[in-house]
Design a protein around this motif. Structure first.
Motif, PDB file in Angstrom:
ATOM      1  N   PRO A   8       0.804  -1.223   0.000  1.00  0.00           N
ATOM      2  CA  PRO A   8       0.000   0.000   0.000  1.00  0.00           C
ATOM      3  C   PRO A   8       0.840   1.277   0.000  1.00  0.00           C
ATOM      4  CG  PRO A   8       0.024  -0.974   2.174  1.00  0.00           C
ATOM      5  CD  PRO A   8       0.793  -1.913   1.289  1.00  0.00           C
ATOM      6  N   PRO A   9       0.283   2.365  -0.522  1.00  0.00           N
ATOM      7  CA  PRO A   9       0.932   3.673  -0.405  1.00  0.00           C
ATOM      8  C   PRO A   9       1.299   3.914   1.062  1.00  0.00           C
ATOM      9  CG  PRO A   9      -0.971   3.824  -1.837  1.00  0.00           C
ATOM     10  CD  PRO A   9      -0.992   2.432  -1.256  1.00  0.00           C
ATOM     11  N   GLY A  10       2.424   4.611   1.262  1.00  0.00           N
ATOM     12  CA  GLY A  10       2.946   4.779   2.619  1.00  0.00           C
ATOM     13  C   GLY A  10       4.094   3.811   2.864  1.00  0.00           C
ATOM     14  N   SER A  11       4.177   2.757   2.040  1.00  0.00           N
ATOM     15  CA  SER A  11       5.294   1.807   2.153  1.00  0.00           C
ATOM     16  C   SER A  11       6.552   2.443   1.556  1.00  0.00           C
ATOM     17  CB  SER A  11       4.977   0.516   1.389  1.00  0.00           C
ATOM     18  OG  SER A  11       3.733  -0.007   1.781  1.00  0.00           O
ATOM     19  N   THR A  12       7.672   1.779   1.756  1.00  0.00           N
ATOM     20  CA  THR A  12       8.953   2.346   1.318  1.00  0.00           C
ATOM     21  C   THR A  12       9.621   1.473   0.260  1.00  0.00           C
ATOM     22  OG1 THR A  12       9.252   3.361   3.474  1.00  0.00           O
ATOM     23  CG2 THR A  12      11.222   3.139   2.121  1.00  0.00           C
ATOM     24  N   ILE A  13      10.032   2.147  -0.810  1.00  0.00           N
ATOM     25  CA  ILE A  13      10.726   1.478  -1.914  1.00  0.00           C
ATOM     26  C   ILE A  13      12.225   1.728  -1.766  1.00  0.00           C
ATOM     27  CG2 ILE A  13      11.031   1.510  -4.435  1.00  0.00           C
ATOM     28  CD1 ILE A  13       8.079   2.393  -4.609  1.00  0.00           C
ATOM     29  N   GLY A  14      12.992   0.684  -1.741  1.00  0.00           N
ATOM     30  CA  GLY A  14      14.450   0.813  -1.699  1.00  0.00           C
ATOM     31  C   GLY A  14      14.989   0.844  -3.119  1.00  0.00           C
ATOM     32  N   ARG A  23      16.318   8.764  -9.276  1.00  0.00           N
ATOM     33  CA  ARG A  23      15.691  10.040  -8.909  1.00  0.00           C
ATOM     34  C   ARG A  23      14.262  10.120  -9.474  1.00  0.00           C
ATOM     35  NH1 ARG A  23      17.743  15.546  -8.084  1.00  0.00           N
ATOM     36  NH2 ARG A  23      16.574  17.077  -9.259  1.00  0.00           N
ATOM     37  N   MET A  24      14.142   9.797 -10.768  1.00  0.00           N
ATOM     38  CA  MET A  24      12.813   9.900 -11.393  1.00  0.00           C
ATOM     39  C   MET A  24      11.875   8.791 -10.878  1.00  0.00           C
ATOM     40  SD  MET A  24      13.684  11.436 -15.186  1.00  0.00           S
ATOM     41  CE  MET A  24      15.265  10.657 -15.540  1.00  0.00           C
ATOM     42  N   THR A  25      12.446   7.653 -10.482  1.00  0.00           N
ATOM     43  CA  THR A  25      11.618   6.599  -9.874  1.00  0.00           C
ATOM     44  C   THR A  25      11.090   7.084  -8.519  1.00  0.00           C
ATOM     45  OG1 THR A  25      12.915   4.884 -10.975  1.00  0.00           O
ATOM     46  CG2 THR A  25      11.611   4.200  -9.063  1.00  0.00           C
ATOM     47  N   ALA A  26      11.967   7.703  -7.734  1.00  0.00           N
ATOM     48  CA  ALA A  26      11.547   8.194  -6.409  1.00  0.00           C
ATOM     49  C   ALA A  26      10.471   9.271  -6.551  1.00  0.00           C
ATOM     50  CB  ALA A  26      12.759   8.743  -5.655  1.00  0.00           C
ATOM     51  N   MET A  27      10.596  10.115  -7.576  1.00  0.00           N
ATOM     52  CA  MET A  27       9.588  11.165  -7.798  1.00  0.00           C
ATOM     53  C   MET A  27       8.234  10.545  -8.168  1.00  0.00           C
ATOM     54  SD  MET A  27      12.196  13.805  -9.643  1.00  0.00           S
ATOM     55  CE  MET A  27      11.151  15.120 -10.149  1.00  0.00           C
ATOM     56  N   ALA A  28       8.271   9.505  -9.010  1.00  0.00           N
ATOM     57  CA  ALA A  28       7.016   8.838  -9.386  1.00  0.00           C
ATOM     58  C   ALA A  28       6.420   8.110  -8.185  1.00  0.00           C
ATOM     59  CB  ALA A  28       7.285   7.848 -10.523  1.00  0.00           C
ATOM     60  N   TYR A  34       4.255   6.779  -1.969  1.00  0.00           N
ATOM     61  CA  TYR A  34       5.288   5.900  -1.418  1.00  0.00           C
ATOM     62  C   TYR A  34       6.496   6.718  -0.979  1.00  0.00           C
ATOM     63  CZ  TYR A  34       2.591   2.071  -3.385  1.00  0.00           C
ATOM     64  OH  TYR A  34       1.582   1.202  -3.668  1.00  0.00           O
ATOM     65  N   ARG A  35       7.237   6.180  -0.026  1.00  0.00           N
ATOM     66  CA  ARG A  35       8.514   6.761   0.368  1.00  0.00           C
ATOM     67  C   ARG A  35       9.617   5.996  -0.364  1.00  0.00           C
ATOM     68  NH1 ARG A  35      10.402   5.778   4.816  1.00  0.00           N
ATOM     69  NH2 ARG A  35      11.184   7.760   5.618  1.00  0.00           N
ATOM     70  N   SER A  36      10.753   6.644  -0.555  1.00  0.00           N
ATOM     71  CA  SER A  36      11.887   5.927  -1.152  1.00  0.00           C
ATOM     72  C   SER A  36      13.104   6.067  -0.258  1.00  0.00           C
ATOM     73  CB  SER A  36      12.236   6.491  -2.528  1.00  0.00           C
ATOM     74  OG  SER A  36      11.182   6.260  -3.432  1.00  0.00           O
ATOM     75  N   VAL A  37      13.909   5.008  -0.235  1.00  0.00           N
ATOM     76  CA  VAL A  37      15.231   5.088   0.396  1.00  0.00           C
ATOM     77  C   VAL A  37      16.243   4.688  -0.670  1.00  0.00           C
ATOM     78  CG1 VAL A  37      14.873   2.785   1.450  1.00  0.00           C
ATOM     79  CG2 VAL A  37      16.753   4.224   2.233  1.00  0.00           C
ATOM     80  N   VAL A  38      17.217   5.575  -0.863  1.00  0.00           N
ATOM     81  CA  VAL A  38      18.222   5.362  -1.910  1.00  0.00           C
ATOM     82  C   VAL A  38      19.503   4.832  -1.279  1.00  0.00           C
ATOM     83  CG1 VAL A  38      19.773   6.626  -3.484  1.00  0.00           C
ATOM     84  CG2 VAL A  38      17.294   7.019  -3.569  1.00  0.00           C
ATOM     85  N   TYR A  39      20.096   3.835  -1.912  1.00  0.00           N
ATOM     86  CA  TYR A  39      21.394   3.303  -1.465  1.00  0.00           C
ATOM     87  C   TYR A  39      22.439   3.665  -2.513  1.00  0.00           C
ATOM     88  CZ  TYR A  39      24.828   0.073   0.482  1.00  0.00           C
ATOM     89  OH  TYR A  39      25.945  -0.466   1.064  1.00  0.00           O
ATOM     90  N   ALA A  40      23.478   4.360  -2.103  1.00  0.00           N
ATOM     91  CA  ALA A  40      24.526   4.756  -3.053  1.00  0.00           C
ATOM     92  C   ALA A  40      25.853   4.878  -2.319  1.00  0.00           C
ATOM     93  CB  ALA A  40      24.161   6.082  -3.716  1.00  0.00           C
ATOM     94  N   ALA A  51      14.587  11.657  -2.250  1.00  0.00           N
ATOM     95  CA  ALA A  51      14.057  10.505  -1.511  1.00  0.00           C
ATOM     96  C   ALA A  51      13.892  10.865  -0.034  1.00  0.00           C
ATOM     97  CB  ALA A  51      15.009   9.324  -1.663  1.00  0.00           C
ATOM     98  N   ALA A  52      13.106  10.048   0.660  1.00  0.00           N
ATOM     99  CA  ALA A  52      12.892  10.287   2.091  1.00  0.00           C
ATOM    100  C   ALA A  52      14.162   9.970   2.882  1.00  0.00           C
ATOM    101  CB  ALA A  52      11.738   9.426   2.584  1.00  0.00           C
ATOM    102  N   ALA A  53      14.947   9.037   2.375  1.00  0.00           N
ATOM    103  CA  ALA A  53      16.156   8.648   3.108  1.00  0.00           C
ATOM    104  C   ALA A  53      17.243   8.202   2.146  1.00  0.00           C
ATOM    105  CB  ALA A  53      15.822   7.506   4.071  1.00  0.00           C
TER     106      ALA A  53
END
Ligand code: AMP
Length: 356
Positions: A8-14, A23-28, A34-40, A51-53
């Protein structure tokens, strides 16, 4: 989460990788709640900016990957050169979509071509170059010698006319494992981007014409105006590939169209693709939203073309013209927030909407 239950929306996508595709995935994702957490590996990334994190870590830093996975409900990757072991580590903790197999295939050009062959997807004549004996026996000439791994945007590639040129080129590429591909006399290049959902349903984005310069994509024009049977073949190849890889997510397949209407696959990428950037402004669902939909188990979005369009990459200094694009009512400007414009670096893109 059971595989049939939507996340569900509100979940987090890594997202593994901090570049413009992430970047464009996190914006979509944010648009759908949804929240996003980026690993780099970098301290700061342009994906992390939106991203949120952001978790900083090397791709072999198990502790950092575990911290990242703990924050995510589902994980994806924005480039196919993420080490397989990184994806495997993430998979121990959370679902990773599209998974390990697509990157295993995409990371090695010979493996990729063999995979296409097994699925009945046509390619240019090609052969492995691993030794002097392979050079002496080479027939795919004139051709392009490409390293099997780590080449993109025309890097790690040399055009060769004959066996003497091939021998010199192989030295230049440090005698690495290579693939020699016959030079295709194409009329145009195209690509298909296919989404495949958790339930196995597939949907192809409309096909565009891609124009490359120096091995880098410059423009994508939609619609392609290719004959219907050429488009049908390209789409069939894309769907076969998505099924063959058993992926959940997106896969882009780049192809050549020859004078006699043959479609020959060049390479694939199991992620959003530069040739699909037009979908943000000119398609009912963008490729980035479609990725989010697939990996979260949501229904696939419609892919109707909203307007004929031409996407132009802004490479290096071209992004300095941002004011000019903003003044053009047909232009939709996207800048990636990269600090320095190096030659060959993709800094942004513009999609021009044509009035039909
Ligand atoms: P690649 O890195 O394989 O995507 O290649 C970059 C670009 O080089 C392609 O988009 C084509 O414009 C060109 N190219 C690559 N392989 C071939 C080939 N076998 N024949 C003709 N042009 C090629």
């Amino acid at each position: 989460m059971s595989s049939a239950t939507p996340l569900p929306p509100g979940s987090t996508i890594g997202i593994l990788g901090g570049g413009q595709l992430g970047r464009m995935t996190a914006m979509a994702a944010a648009r759908l709640g949804y929240r996003s957490v980026v690993y780099a590996p970098e301290d700061h990334s342009i994906g992390g900016d939106v991203a949120a994190a952001h978790v900083r870590g090397a791709y072999d830093d198990t502790a950092a990957l575990i911290r990242f996975a703990a924050q995510a409900d589902v994980i994806t990757y924005e480039f196919e050169n993420v080490p397989e072991a990184t994806v495997a580590e993430c998979l121990r903790h959370k679902p990773v979509r599209p998974g390990v197999k697509p990157i295993h295939v995409a990371q090695h050009r010979l493996r990729e071509k063999e995979f296409f062959g097994r699925l009945g997807i046509s390619t240019a004549e090609h052969q492995a170059i691993r030794s002097e004996a392979d050079i002496a026996a080479a027939t795919a000439l004139p051709g392009i010698l490409k390293t099997c791994t780590e080449g993109y945007d025309g890097k790690g590639q040399v055009r060769v006319a004959d066996r003497a040129g091939l021998a010199a080129a192989w030295q230049k590429l440090q005698r690495r494992e290579c693939i020699l591909e016959a030079l295709v006399d194409f009329t145009c290049e195209t690509s298909v981007i296919v989404a495949r959902g958790l339930d196995g349903q597939t949907r192809c984005f409309p096909i565009g014409i891609n124009d490359h310069r120096d091995g880098i994509l410059r423009t994508t024009t939609v619609p392609s105006d290719l004959p219907a049977e050429v488009e049908a073949t390209a789409q069939r190849y894309g769907v076969e590939l998505a099924r063959g890889l058993d992926l959940v997510g997106l896969v882009a397949l780049e192809m050549f169209v020859t004078r006699d209407g043959q479609v020959l696959a060049n390479e694939m990428a199991p992620r959003p693709h530069n040739s699909g950037h037009w979908t943000i402004d000119a398609c009912a669902t963008s490729q980035f939203e479609q990725l989010v939909r697939t990996i979260c188990g949501l229904p696939l979005g419609p892919v109707d073309v909203l307007a004929p369009s031409r996407m132009e990459n802004l490479i290096g200094d071209e992004a300095n013209d941002w004011l000019r694009y903003l003044a053009d009512p047909t232009a939709r400007l996207h800048l990636y927030g990269k600090a320095t414009a190096r030659p060959g670096r993709k800094m942004g893109h513009v999609t021009f909407l044509k009035r039909s």
